[in-house]
Design a protein around this motif. Structure first.
Motif, PDB file in Angstrom:
ATOM      1  N   PRO A 115     -18.530  19.568  17.603  1.00 41.90           N
ATOM      2  CA  PRO A 115     -18.215  20.136  18.861  1.00 41.90           C
ATOM      3  C   PRO A 115     -17.919  19.104  19.988  1.00 41.90           C
ATOM      4  O   PRO A 115     -19.018  18.278  20.174  1.00 41.90           O
ATOM      5  N   GLU A 116     -17.061  19.080  20.775  1.00 45.59           N
ATOM      6  CA  GLU A 116     -16.758  17.974  21.737  1.00 45.59           C
ATOM      7  C   GLU A 116     -16.850  16.529  21.351  1.00 45.59           C
ATOM      8  O   GLU A 116     -17.294  15.505  22.091  1.00 45.59           O
ATOM      9  N   GLU A 117     -16.571  16.462  20.340  1.00 43.49           N
ATOM     10  CA  GLU A 117     -16.418  15.146  19.645  1.00 43.49           C
ATOM     11  C   GLU A 117     -14.999  14.913  18.971  1.00 43.49           C
ATOM     12  O   GLU A 117     -14.251  15.856  18.953  1.00 43.49           O
ATOM     13  N   GLN A 150     -13.125  10.826  30.538  1.00 43.59           N
ATOM     14  CA  GLN A 150     -13.700  12.140  29.618  1.00 43.59           C
ATOM     15  C   GLN A 150     -13.108  13.279  29.900  1.00 43.59           C
ATOM     16  O   GLN A 150     -12.715  14.087  28.858  1.00 43.59           O
ATOM     17  N   SER A 151     -12.710  13.571  31.302  1.00 48.26           N
ATOM     18  CA  SER A 151     -12.283  15.124  31.538  1.00 48.26           C
ATOM     19  C   SER A 151     -11.532  14.799  32.939  1.00 48.26           C
ATOM     20  O   SER A 151     -11.852  13.839  33.678  1.00 48.26           O
ATOM     21  N   ILE A 173      -7.167  18.827  24.834  1.00 45.41           N
ATOM     22  CA  ILE A 173      -7.931  17.635  24.629  1.00 45.41           C
ATOM     23  C   ILE A 173      -6.996  16.815  24.068  1.00 45.41           C
ATOM     24  O   ILE A 173      -6.240  16.980  22.974  1.00 45.41           O
ATOM     25  N   ILE A 193     -10.449  15.684  28.000  1.00 47.92           N
ATOM     26  CA  ILE A 193     -10.342  17.135  28.167  1.00 47.92           C
ATOM     27  C   ILE A 193      -9.556  17.322  29.645  1.00 47.92           C
ATOM     28  O   ILE A 193      -9.955  16.935  30.626  1.00 47.92           O
TER      29      ILE A 193
END
Lengths: 115, 114
Positions: A39-41, B9-10, B86, B109
């Motif tokens: 997750p989230e990688e 990152q986002s 993403i 993201i």
């Protein structure tokens, strides 16, 4: 023109059971790759196979994990005696025989949950 | 090992705005790939770059292969809600005997507010 197919899309296993993940490459593609995503990688490379050959398995854990791509049928990623840390999304990708460009096309993934 | 660092990152943007994101490496890459991943799906290849300095477009998306070969940029113009997802940069390991092993960045993201 069907893309890369993976099944099952979701797989639930209890600790100690075996998980088998299947991948059918795009038509005409003979190179298959497996990646794991937590997750989230980003995706992490596991193994690269051609028909009946393992080309690069530098990302595969030394124990419990194996992969094959037989002459006939899909590629299989097999995880024996699963543990909770194996819970992740596993993606398969394929590329054509002379794929010197590096482009890989991904399947929808199998989400493995270990209870 | 080789790592790809993506920034930001986002991002949270309004519909219609332009978006820029980048990817850097400490090592030279000979190919840069940009992928988009929707929730619950696999990455979809957006753009592939093969030559330093190359600028390639795919609809509202434009990507550039940095001159130093250590970076790449992705721009999205006039964002729409379906751009949410993403975005990953990736590249095959240079100098190896095969192009098998893609290294991925950690992703950017993107959230688009209507």
């Amino acid at each position: 023109n069907a893309g890369v197919m993976q099944n099952p899309r979701h797989l639930v296993r209890r600790r100690g059971q075996e998980a088998r993940l299947r991948c059918s490459p795009m038509k005409g593609h003979s190179h298959v790759y497996w990646y794991r995503q937590l997750p989230e990688e980003g995706l992490k490379f596991m193994v690269y196979l051609q028909k009946e050959n393992i080309i690069d398995e530098s990302g595969m854990p030394k124990e419990r994990f194996s992969a094959e791509f037989p002459k006939e049928g899909p590629s299989i990623l097999r995880i024996q005696q699963v543990v909770r840390g194996d819970s992740a999304a596993y993606f398969c990708a394929s590329s054509p025989p002379n794929g010197q460009t590096g482009e890989q096309f991904f399947g929808p993934g199998t989400r493995l949950t270990v209870l | 090992g080789q790592q790809l660092n993506q920034s930001p990152q986002s991002m949270f943007i309004q519909e219609g705005e332009d978006v820029s994101m980048n990817c850097t490496s400490s090592s030279i890459f000979n190919t840069w790939l940009w992928y988009k991943q929707d929730p619950g799906e696999g990455p979809v290849l957006l753009i592939a770059l093969y030559k330093a300095g190359e600028l390639t477009s795919n609809g509202r998306l434009t990507a550039q292969f940095g001159i130093t070969r250590k970076d790449s940029f992705l721009n999205i113009s006039a964002s729409i809600p379906s751009d949410v997802g993403i975005y990953f940069c990736a590249g095959p390991r240079p100098g190896g005997t095969s192009y098998g092993k893609l290294t991925f960045g950690q992703g950017t993201i993107l959230t688009v507010h209507p």
